[in-house]
Design a protein around this motif. Structure first.
Motif, mmCIF file in Angstrom:
data_model
loop_
_atom_site.group_PDB
_atom_site.id
_atom_site.type_symbol
_atom_site.label_atom_id
_atom_site.label_comp_id
_atom_site.label_asym_id
_atom_site.label_seq_id
_atom_site.Cartn_x
_atom_site.Cartn_y
_atom_site.Cartn_z
ATOM 1 N N ARG A 117 -2.839 -1.173 13.151
ATOM 2 C CA ARG A 117 -1.872 -0.112 12.620
ATOM 3 C C ARG A 117 -0.674 0.195 13.395
ATOM 4 O O ARG A 117 -1.024 1.285 14.185
ATOM 5 C CB ARG A 117 -2.746 1.055 12.322
ATOM 6 C CG ARG A 117 -3.945 0.977 11.161
ATOM 7 C CD ARG A 117 -3.251 1.265 9.899
ATOM 8 N NE ARG A 117 -4.273 0.918 8.941
ATOM 9 C CZ ARG A 117 -4.202 0.362 7.667
ATOM 10 N NH1 ARG A 117 -3.080 -0.136 7.493
ATOM 11 N NH2 ARG A 117 -5.291 0.288 6.699
ATOM 12 N N PRO A 118 0.141 -0.611 13.471
ATOM 13 C CA PRO A 118 1.122 -0.177 14.426
ATOM 14 C C PRO A 118 2.088 1.017 14.165
ATOM 15 O O PRO A 118 2.528 1.675 15.066
ATOM 16 C CB PRO A 118 2.000 -1.435 14.387
ATOM 17 C CG PRO A 118 1.849 -2.310 12.901
ATOM 18 C CD PRO A 118 0.448 -1.653 12.722
ATOM 19 N N LEU A 119 2.226 1.268 12.989
ATOM 20 C CA LEU A 119 3.058 2.514 12.807
ATOM 21 C C LEU A 119 1.931 3.486 12.107
ATOM 22 O O LEU A 119 1.850 3.960 10.755
ATOM 23 C CB LEU A 119 4.020 2.324 11.488
ATOM 24 C CG LEU A 119 5.446 1.701 12.054
ATOM 25 C CD1 LEU A 119 5.141 0.383 12.511
ATOM 26 C CD2 LEU A 119 6.461 1.855 11.042
ATOM 27 N N LEU A 120 1.167 4.059 12.935
ATOM 28 C CA LEU A 120 -0.014 5.063 12.514
ATOM 29 C C LEU A 120 0.632 6.268 11.774
ATOM 30 O O LEU A 120 0.156 6.661 10.768
ATOM 31 C CB LEU A 120 -0.745 5.349 13.558
ATOM 32 C CG LEU A 120 -1.899 6.076 13.173
ATOM 33 C CD1 LEU A 120 -3.096 5.404 12.475
ATOM 34 C CD2 LEU A 120 -2.833 6.597 14.735
ATOM 35 N N LYS A 121 1.633 7.072 12.350
ATOM 36 C CA LYS A 121 1.965 8.086 11.612
ATOM 37 C C LYS A 121 2.487 8.034 10.109
ATOM 38 O O LYS A 121 2.226 8.494 9.424
ATOM 39 C CB LYS A 121 2.962 8.803 12.559
ATOM 40 C CG LYS A 121 3.666 9.916 12.010
ATOM 41 C CD LYS A 121 4.746 10.454 12.857
ATOM 42 C CE LYS A 121 5.282 11.556 12.391
ATOM 43 N NZ LYS A 121 6.372 11.407 11.505
ATOM 44 N N ASN A 122 3.282 6.763 10.124
ATOM 45 C CA ASN A 122 3.719 6.302 8.894
ATOM 46 C C ASN A 122 2.651 6.223 7.894
ATOM 47 O O ASN A 122 2.619 6.642 6.562
ATOM 48 C CB ASN A 122 4.660 5.278 9.034
ATOM 49 C CG ASN A 122 5.523 5.045 7.916
ATOM 50 O OD1 ASN A 122 5.873 5.890 7.212
ATOM 51 N ND2 ASN A 122 5.832 3.858 7.669
ATOM 52 N N HIS A 123 1.675 5.417 8.391
ATOM 53 C CA HIS A 123 0.552 4.929 7.520
ATOM 54 C C HIS A 123 -0.278 6.116 7.008
ATOM 55 O O HIS A 123 -0.468 6.586 5.803
ATOM 56 C CB HIS A 123 -0.398 4.016 8.211
ATOM 57 C CG HIS A 123 -1.698 3.941 7.684
ATOM 58 N ND1 HIS A 123 -1.917 2.974 6.462
ATOM 59 C CD2 HIS A 123 -3.202 4.400 8.024
ATOM 60 C CE1 HIS A 123 -3.101 3.103 6.073
ATOM 61 N NE2 HIS A 123 -3.958 3.980 6.946
ATOM 62 N N ILE A 124 -0.571 7.312 8.011
ATOM 63 C CA ILE A 124 -1.270 8.476 7.630
ATOM 64 C C ILE A 124 -0.293 9.607 6.739
ATOM 65 O O ILE A 124 -0.955 9.740 5.696
ATOM 66 C CB ILE A 124 -1.400 9.552 8.773
ATOM 67 C CG1 ILE A 124 -2.459 8.611 9.860
ATOM 68 C CG2 ILE A 124 -2.050 10.646 8.558
ATOM 69 C CD1 ILE A 124 -2.455 9.571 11.032
ATOM 70 N N GLU A 125 0.999 9.270 6.784
ATOM 71 C CA GLU A 125 1.762 9.934 5.769
ATOM 72 C C GLU A 125 1.647 9.623 4.457
ATOM 73 O O GLU A 125 1.394 10.186 3.364
ATOM 74 C CB GLU A 125 3.276 10.032 6.280
ATOM 75 C CG GLU A 125 3.551 10.919 7.476
ATOM 76 C CD GLU A 125 4.752 11.046 8.312
ATOM 77 O OE1 GLU A 125 5.083 11.872 9.128
ATOM 78 O OE2 GLU A 125 5.566 9.924 7.907
ATOM 79 N N ASN A 126 1.591 8.006 4.360
ATOM 80 C CA ASN A 126 1.645 7.647 2.938
ATOM 81 C C ASN A 126 0.193 7.595 2.507
ATOM 82 O O ASN A 126 0.026 7.917 1.301
ATOM 83 C CB ASN A 126 1.878 5.920 3.396
ATOM 84 C CG ASN A 126 3.224 5.595 3.648
ATOM 85 O OD1 ASN A 126 3.980 6.353 3.410
ATOM 86 N ND2 ASN A 126 3.345 4.500 4.136
ATOM 87 N N GLU A 127 -0.895 7.501 3.262
ATOM 88 C CA GLU A 127 -2.200 8.010 2.771
ATOM 89 C C GLU A 127 -2.365 9.349 2.145
ATOM 90 O O GLU A 127 -2.879 9.443 1.079
ATOM 91 C CB GLU A 127 -3.256 7.804 3.841
ATOM 92 C CG GLU A 127 -3.376 6.587 4.524
ATOM 93 C CD GLU A 127 -4.563 5.582 3.441
ATOM 94 O OE1 GLU A 127 -3.728 4.846 2.688
ATOM 95 O OE2 GLU A 127 -5.652 5.713 3.664
ATOM 96 N N ILE A 128 -1.768 10.559 2.855
ATOM 97 C CA ILE A 128 -1.926 11.670 2.310
ATOM 98 C C ILE A 128 -0.830 11.622 0.993
ATOM 99 O O ILE A 128 -1.394 12.140 -0.029
ATOM 100 C CB ILE A 128 -1.262 12.726 3.245
ATOM 101 C CG1 ILE A 128 -2.139 12.553 4.686
ATOM 102 C CG2 ILE A 128 -1.395 14.118 2.683
ATOM 103 C CD1 ILE A 128 -1.618 13.497 5.722
#
Lengths: 275, 564
Positions: A117-128
């Motif tokens: 998960r290289p862009l973790l923050k981005n991934h979390i934002e998308n998940e929410i």
């Protein structure tokens, strides 16, 4: 003699009357008590709806949306935090009943992990964001309905919800706009500025530390937990070595009592020479 | 002279054999874009490949889709190395096959933000500046994180005096903030003065209240306007000078102590083991003389001992070696038992957390003590090449390996200093490829040294011994036959020779020590020293399947007559 009897009777009536009054008072108190208990139960059972109804009276759609979305977002944030940043982890290690996602993984032994998960923050934002589109839409419909019930003529332009995680907070925003007209009153929300819902959460700091730990896992095959605790005063970093070389990291913000958990498998020394 | 005699050689074959199981086969490795378990870009056997995505029978480094490189998050300014191209691009990142220090966007520098500093990329510096709403200054010439953090300096603060509601009031802030216009046009900045300074003539006066400040360790006095004053010192509560100008931490009360449990001094220090917290009867020893905040003691009590905040130490687990810098040789019978692990304990913020060093004792816990402050770490157990060492000096070279030399007892198949013998031994230790010989004991007497073919090479010399792991590793002997190969190194067949005299009595003439019970114990200790081999208890004190006697067997009695 008869007089004495009359007086006694009068006294008795007085006492009886006073007793009846007291009984009446007790009955009133019992009724009030029952009403309070019932009201408490009703409030407890229907709190979100009641809160939403109160919110409409404030004529503030951001407060309405916050009340409408808050529980779901907080619930999802908690799940995401315990599952390495994903609502439905694809590749995970089960720890303490949670599917803890691998943010860095290496199937082979002796070599560093590959970032998952290289862009973790981005991934979390998308998940929410993805998790609240449906509820967010319903909240907007509900806002419209509430305004219409109050006699407004309402135009709703629904747009997607976006999420941004920032230090100490999570901001849910949408470009949706709603305009309401009634007689002389005319309200426009979201046409100039985004509608924002701001929730307190420390996911930004915890996910940033997770990224740093992952970088260390890639570079050294391990990480030193005390480095992070020296630097961040209210942070507790736990590293739990599991079977087959998996490490589960638990980051806890001790002030807010919020956690972020993720897994990693890097530079594993198997049993024997080959495992 | 004709010597008549009958020599009967009773070959008593004594064997020690150890537990084994079958080894799994290793097939061809494929680069799977995704594995069946969901991991991206792994080299795995075909049965672990998600065949709905790309896979080729080669290393991932040789593929285009799983080539590893640096993933750049151009918005956040974060670079992640060892990221597959596909994973990076799917996530919205920019992928570069170069390492991060060769990429301009990933070059680190010192980012000063207010009175803090971070060692980050320039983009990250801008992002942090935007997020925290602080002016940033990026200095790419700073080459280390420690230098960067040390360079952080707080802006000089002072009393910002202005008028509000016709009243002369004050805010303790930086000059920049004071002159920003937020406090009106008519402001006076008094560097290093406190708002409670009587000479300023403001409505802010001294109080007995205190406050904890985010990102600072100390307890601070507050003035009546809510501004911070100097560090809490009960003896200075009425000291006009102390309420006039800023006093440095080093010049405040007890600067070299953590002041935990002090009712009078709020000069706490996180690195010395205290921090400012609101007083709680259950956690703090004394009530502060003034205000509600104290320096809370962050040390820990564990197993009746007190550890300082920040100390780390190795857990005292019965089944593993207790390791300190002066650790010599352990006791193989009671240490490093099957199932045991090393643990590191960490004391931070008054809590002790436990970190395991992992299964199979592949990592050990090491500890050192400097002036009563212990520091421990889990580090790799370097046992793998112990058995390949044929002399004590190499064996006990602690820079290279964690081994110990056992005097007088030899692993079989050792041909003294013969290079071939060592290589053969290492090969055997790494796992025999010959199914027919794997796990079989070697033949020998107690005194002779044999080569791999069982030929006697030389008699035992003084100073001979075996090099074995100092911290015996664990094996997954229930699912891999590798343990069998390793343990077999300590298996031995001992030939005992008897001579029958004219009177008919038998006398042991060779290999007699193999008949003694101490020999069995000695061989078992050697065996246990190799890892999870031989007969021993496990980490919870339960005996294994075999005891020493079960590993020892007598067989094959043979008569030989020799006439001259």
């Amino acid at each position: 003699m008869e007089r004495i009897f009359k007086e006694e009777k009068r006294e008795l009536n007085k006492i009886e009357g006073s007793m009846n009054n007291k009984k009446g008072q007790v009955t009133i108190f019992v009724i009030i008590g029952v009403v309070l208990v019932v009201a408490a139960i009703v409030i407890f059972m229907f709190w979100p709806q009641i809160r939403t109804s109160f919110a409409i009276s404030s004529d503030n759609p951001e407060i309405f949306l916050k009340n409408c979305l808050e529980d779901e977002v907080n619930e999802n944030l908690e799940i995401i935090s315990l599952q390495g940043g994903s609502l439905s982890p694809q590749h995970y290690f089960i720890y303490d009943g949670n599917k803890v996602e691998y943010l860095c993984y290496q199937e082979e032994n002796y070599i560093p992990c590959v970032v998952q998960r290289p862009l973790l923050k981005n991934h979390i934002e998308n998940e929410i964001s993805n998790s609240i589109q449906n509820t967010g839409g319903k909240c907007l419909d509900s806002l419209k309905e509430n305004l219409e019930k109050r006699g407004y003529s309402v135009t709703l332009n629904k747009q997607e919800f976006e999420t941004e995680i920032l230090p100490g907070k999570v901001v849910i925003s949408t470009n949706s706009s709603i305009s309401a007209k009634k007689d002389e009153s005319n309200y426009n929300y979201g046409s100039e500025n985004k509608l924002n819902v701001i929730l307190d959460n420390n996911l930004y700091e915890l996910s940033t530390i997770a990224i740093s730990i992952i970088s260390s896992e890639v570079e050294y095959g391990d990480s030193e937990t005390t480095n992070y605790m020296n630097y961040y005063r209210d942070l507790k970093v736990e590293k739990k070595e599991q079977s087959e070389g998996t490490r589960v990291y638990i980051l806890t913000d001790t002030e807010r009592e919020e956690q972020f958990m993720f897994a990693s498998r890097s530079v594993v020394f198997p049993p024997g020479y080959r495992g | 002279m004709k010597k008549l005699g009958v020599i009967f050689i009773f070959g008593i074959l004594i064997s020690l054999s150890f537990i084994s199981s079958q080894e799994g086969t290793i097939g061809v490795s494929y680069c799977a874009e995704r594995t069946v378990s969901g991991a991206w870009c792994q080299n795995v056997p075909l049965d672990k490949v998600d065949k709905s995505l790309r896979y080729v029978p080669t290393s991932c480094e040789a593929t285009s889709y799983c080539k590893l490189g640096t993933c750049i998050d151009s918005k956040e300014g974060i670079c992640m190395e060892n990221t597959p191209q596909k994973v990076c691009q799917d996530a919205g990142g920019l992928w570069d096959e170069k390492e991060s220090d060769e990429i301009a966007q990933c070059n680190l520098g010192c980012c000063s933000l207010g009175d803090q500093a971070a060692y980050v990329t320039q983009t990250r510096c801008r992002q942090l500046s935007s997020i925290y709403g602080l002016e940033s200054d990026f200095n790419p010439s700073v080459s280390s994180e420690s230098a960067c953090i040390l360079s952080a300096s707080s802006s000089v603060k002072g009393a910002c005096v202005y008028e509000r509601d016709l009243q002369k009031t004050c805010t303790f802030t930086t000059q920049e903030n004071c002159l920003s216009g937020d406090y009106g046009d008519s402001v006076d900045f008094h560097e290093e003065y406190l708002c409670s300074a009587e000479v300023l003539g403001t409505d802010c006066s001294r109080t007995k209240n205190t406050k904890c400040v985010e990102d600072k360790d100390e307890v601070y006095f507050l003035d009546s306007c809510g501004n911070l004053a100097n560090i809490y010192d009960s003896s200075k509560i009425d000291d006009t000078l102390y309420w006039t100008k800023v006093v440095d931490k080093e010049e405040s009360c007890n600067p070299n102590s953590n002041n935990a449990g002090s009712s009078s001094c709020g000069n706490c220090d996180y690195y010395l083991g205290s921090t400012c917290k609101e007083y709680e009867r259950s956690k703090d020893r004394v009530n502060p003389s003034y205000g509600d905040n104290v320096c809370r003691d962050l040390s820990c009590n564990y197993d009746g001992e007190k550890y300082q905040h920040g100390e780390t130490w190795c857990a005292d687990v019965e089944s593993v070696s207790s390791i300190s810098p002066d650790f010599e040789n352990g006791n193989p019978e009671s240490e490093n038992l099957p199932g045991s692990r090393y643990f590191r304990l960490v004391c931070y913020n008054g809590e002790v957390s436990v970190e395991s060093c992992g299964d199979y004792r592949q990592k050990i816990c090491i500890e050192s003590d400097i002036e009563g402050f212990s520091t421990a770490a889990c580090r790799v157990n370097k046992w793998q090449d112990c058995i390949g060492q044929d002399n004590q000096l190499d064996c006990e070279n602690s820079d290279r390996r964690d081994c110990m030399w056992i005097e007088g007892v030899e692993l079989v198949g050792i041909s003294g200093g013969s290079k071939t013998g060592v290589e053969e031994r290492e090969k055997a230790f790494a796992g025999s490829s010959d199914e027919s010989t794997r796990g079989q004991p070697f033949s020998g007497t107690g005194n002779a040294i044999f080569d791999m073919d069982g030929e006697e090479v030389e008699e035992r010399e003084e100073g001979v011994g075996s090099c074995v792991p100092k911290y015996a590793p664990g094996f997954n002997f229930w699912s891999s036959s590798e343990a069998e190969s390793i343990c077999a190194q300590a298996s031995i067949e001992c030939v005992v020779t008897y001579e029958t005299g004219l009177g008919g009595g038998k006398e042991c003439v060779d290999g007699c020590e193999c008949l003694q019970s101490s020999w069995i114990g000695e061989r078992n200790n050697l065996c246990v020293s190799l890892g999870d081999c031989g007969a021993s208890l496990n980490y919870v004190g339960v005996e294994g399947y075999y005891d020493e006697e079960a590993l020892y067997s007598r067989s094959g009695e043979e008569d030989k007559t020799d006439e001259e």
